[in-house]
Design an enzyme around this catalytic site. Structure first.
Site, PDB file in Angstrom:
ATOM      1  N   SER A  88       0.862  -1.313  -0.068  1.00 20.97           N
ATOM      2  CA  SER A  88       0.144  -0.019  -0.153  1.00 20.97           C
ATOM      3  C   SER A  88       0.704   1.320   0.060  1.00 20.97           C
ATOM      4  O   SER A  88       1.993   1.288   0.472  1.00 20.97           O
ATOM      5  CB  SER A  88      -1.126  -0.027   1.189  1.00 20.97           C
ATOM      6  OG  SER A  88      -1.663   1.261   1.308  1.00 20.97           O
ATOM      7  N   LYS A 106      -4.321  -6.806   3.706  1.00 24.84           N
ATOM      8  CA  LYS A 106      -4.360  -5.651   2.904  1.00 24.84           C
ATOM      9  C   LYS A 106      -5.662  -5.543   2.536  1.00 24.84           C
ATOM     10  O   LYS A 106      -6.101  -4.246   2.202  1.00 24.84           O
ATOM     11  CB  LYS A 106      -3.462  -6.280   1.628  1.00 24.84           C
ATOM     12  CG  LYS A 106      -3.625  -5.088   0.561  1.00 24.84           C
ATOM     13  CD  LYS A 106      -2.889  -3.648   0.861  1.00 24.84           C
ATOM     14  CE  LYS A 106      -2.788  -2.632  -0.204  1.00 24.84           C
ATOM     15  NZ  LYS A 106      -3.677  -2.558  -1.217  1.00 24.84           N
ATOM     16  N   HIS A 133      -7.264  -3.456   4.962  1.00 28.36           N
ATOM     17  CA  HIS A 133      -6.700  -2.112   4.975  1.00 28.36           C
ATOM     18  C   HIS A 133      -7.600  -1.320   3.968  1.00 28.36           C
ATOM     19  O   HIS A 133      -7.937  -0.156   3.955  1.00 28.36           O
ATOM     20  CB  HIS A 133      -5.246  -2.349   4.623  1.00 28.36           C
ATOM     21  CG  HIS A 133      -4.730  -0.958   4.015  1.00 28.36           C
ATOM     22  ND1 HIS A 133      -4.931  -0.600   2.798  1.00 28.36           N
ATOM     23  CD2 HIS A 133      -3.954  -0.055   4.684  1.00 28.36           C
ATOM     24  CE1 HIS A 133      -4.367   0.661   2.434  1.00 28.36           C
ATOM     25  NE2 HIS A 133      -3.625   0.971   3.522  1.00 28.36           N
ATOM     26  N   ASN A 134      -7.838  -1.845   2.844  1.00 24.47           N
ATOM     27  CA  ASN A 134      -8.586  -1.096   1.627  1.00 24.47           C
ATOM     28  C   ASN A 134     -10.067  -1.014   2.076  1.00 24.47           C
ATOM     29  O   ASN A 134     -10.453   0.045   1.750  1.00 24.47           O
ATOM     30  CB  ASN A 134      -8.464  -2.128   0.490  1.00 24.47           C
ATOM     31  CG  ASN A 134      -6.987  -2.054  -0.311  1.00 24.47           C
ATOM     32  OD1 ASN A 134      -6.290  -1.674   0.313  1.00 24.47           O
ATOM     33  ND2 ASN A 134      -6.948  -2.769  -1.313  1.00 24.47           N
ATOM     34  N   GLU A 194      -9.804   1.992   4.358  1.00 27.41           N
ATOM     35  CA  GLU A 194      -9.604   3.107   3.313  1.00 27.41           C
ATOM     36  C   GLU A 194     -10.966   3.637   2.630  1.00 27.41           C
ATOM     37  O   GLU A 194     -11.127   4.928   2.706  1.00 27.41           O
ATOM     38  CB  GLU A 194      -8.712   2.426   2.299  1.00 27.41           C
ATOM     39  CG  GLU A 194      -8.326   3.622   1.196  1.00 27.41           C
ATOM     40  CD  GLU A 194      -7.257   3.051   0.107  1.00 27.41           C
ATOM     41  OE1 GLU A 194      -7.661   3.195  -1.079  1.00 27.41           O
ATOM     42  OE2 GLU A 194      -6.489   2.433   0.717  1.00 27.41           O
TER      43      GLU A 194
END
Length: 547
Positions: free
Chosen positions: A195, A249, A252-253, A256
């Protein structure tokens, strides 16, 4: 018997087939009782292992003067920037792409021109021959079938103990499958979430690796050299087994998505309800960035709002129809599969879906006129402070929900996740980087078994400080006809989470009434009960699941 004990051991040692033969030996010894049968089974296992090796390494060669520390396949901007980052940190990188012209342009005329640590490869075989053992090959290609296609093309040139790394936005089940399939061939797989975008790739991304732990010592010096740092701490550490890296991840996205949507709702309230200019809003976000909301996304929001083209704010010329690549959707689907109430991220995905109905919304705006809205009449500056508190409280809920999903996934997949370490990996280099994440690390450092971030003292105090403003912002926005899907769902979740008794008792009664799904009682939750509510039904309960 075609093999003797000494020959088996010699082959075992010579060809680094520890995992393959050891797994087969364990299987053999669990099923066979006497030594003769065990050695016969081992001989067969060795024949199979030899066959696998000839298939895997049938074309594997390494030049005597091989210099490459790592190879990277994929010459899009992320791949090129990672190559330059590795090269600047002293690693010899072999650059390869399906189109040789891109490699030649990058090495001979592009950003890598004259860089002694970047070496172009003419083919897959040439790339692998230039790598030191164990070979390390990183893929930066489109997720899905292209990753599998590239892995298939690599296999003949790799040997047991070599390492394949997928640094794209792959779905975690694919990483679980690839770790298993390549492991059976003696090849180690790492699925690494990366990222930080183009700039992060060039100067220091956040990297979240997971997969075959045997590969980590070989890859760690490279990844921890090129990643972002917070102080002396690298924003990269081992996440966990098989698909854990890409799972983290994915979460995380999803976070986001949520962070971006709560910011957009704050902007929408300021613009439509308070009538503020982009310049005024930029100044507010600059102030937000000096406190608990300090983050990369708040910082760039201020920059975007202040940016002008021909004397006019560029952001106001952009069509309000959001795109998405699917990682937020994956997060929402996974939450539904595991029964985790990931409400804020879910709403952020749906908000993008609603925005995409641009033409339909324009038509609806001409005929759907609200009859009970009002104009804002309060103090704009004071209300902007309240919006900041609503933003912070909603953000806290989003991260709390994200960690609930990580906790459920660790249980489901048997992963051991370092929650504080994950927060540190997100602390720098990535899109959601913020000072706020330092508090998450502290929370899990203070209490590794913390049930929810909402129960940590710092986060409890922040919610308490924000609560009144949070409620007021949502009410005022609703009365003015401004949608606040993530602000609202965050507050609804917090109210629900802190409520000892929810109306699900009525829901369970309804399910039992029409479908005989049964229910538990407060007096004895260990038993499932069915009631004949009308006197006309029977006493037979339906089969139940996930009650």
């Amino acid at each position: 018997m075609s093999f003797e004990e000494a020959e088996v051991k010699a082959f075992y040692k010579q060809h680094n087939l520890d995992q393959i033969v050891n797994d087969m030996l364990m299987s053999v010894t669990s099923e066979m009782g006497n030594v003769t049968d065990i050695w016969a089974g081992l001989a067969n296992a060795l024949e199979e292992a030899k066959g696998k090796r000839s298939q895997v390494g049938s074309k594997a060669r390494t030049n005597d003067d091989a210099q490459g520390d790592i190879a990277l396949i994929g010459m899009a901007v992320m791949g090129q920037n990672l190559i330059l980052n590795m090269a600047d940190n002293g690693f010899k990188v072999i650059a390869h792409n399906r189109s040789r012209e891109k490699v030649d342009e990058f090495v001979n005329n592009g950003a890598a021109k004259g860089h002694a640590n970047v070496i172009g490869a003419t083919s897959t075989e040439d790339m692998c021959r230039q790598l030191k053992r164990p070979r390390k090959v990183m893929l930066m290609v489109k997720a899905g079938q292209p990753v599998d296609d590239f892995i298939d093309s690599l296999i003949p040139y790799l040997e047991a103990g070599d390492i394949v790394i997928d640094g794209g936005n792959s779905h975690f089940p694919d990483s679980i499958r690839r770790t298993k399939n390549l492991g059976q061939k003696g090849i180690h797989f790492i699925g690494a979430g990366v990222s930080g975008g183009e700039e992060g790739a060039r100067y220091g991304p956040s990297i979240m690796p997971g997969g075959a732990s045997e590969a980590w010592p070989h890859v760690r010096p490279i990844f921890q050299a090129i990643c972002a740092k917070v102080g002396d701490e690298p924003c990269c550490d081992w996440v966990g087994q098989d698909g854990a890296g890409h799972y983290v991840k994915m979460v995380h996205n999803g976070i986001e998505y949520g962070d971006m949507q709560v910011i957009c709702e704050a902007y929408h309230i300021m613009r439509e309800m308070l009538g503020m200019s982009c310049k005024e809003m930029a100044e507010v976000f600059q102030e937000y960035n000096k406190g608990d909301l300090e983050s990369y996304l708040i910082e760039i929001t201020a920059d975007i709002l202040a940016y002008e083209e021909n004397g006019e704010p560029l952001v106001e010329k952009i069509r309000d129809a959001a795109g998405q690549k699917g990682t937020g959707k994956w997060t929402g689907i996974e939450a539904l599969d595991l029964g985790v109430p990931l409400t804020l991220i879910g709403e952020s995905v749906f908000s993008r879906c609603l925005s995409a109905l641009k033409d339909e919304r324009v038509r609806a705006s001409e005929v759907l006129k609200p009859q009970a809205t009002k104009a804002f009449t309060g103090d704009k500056k004071a209300f902007c402070d309240k919006i900041g508190k609503a933003l912070l409280a909603s953000k806290i809920v989003s991260y709390a929900q994200g960690y609930m999903l990580l906790k459920a996934a660790a249980t489901e997949h048997g992963w051991t996740l370092n929650n504080g370490g994950i927060a540190l990996m997100w602390r720098g280099g990535c899109i959601i980087r913020s000072s706020f994440l330092g508090k998450i690390k502290e929370a899990f450092d203070n209490c590794p078994g913390l049930e929810s971030l909402l129960l940590d003292d710092w986060f409890k105090a922040k919610i308490a400080d924000c609560e009144a403003a949070w409620r007021e912002v949502i009410v005022e926005a609703a009365q003015c006809g401004i949608p606040t899907p993530t602000f609202s769902t965050a507050l609804a979740f917090w109210d629900g989470y802190r409520t000892a008794r929810l109306p699900a008792n009525l829901l369970q009664a309804q399910r039992d009434y029409f479908g005989a799904h049964t229910y538990q009682t407060l007096e004895d939750p260990s038993k499932w009960v069915h009631t004949n509510w009308t006197g006309r039904g029977g006493d037979v309960a339906s089969t139940t699941y996930n009650k």
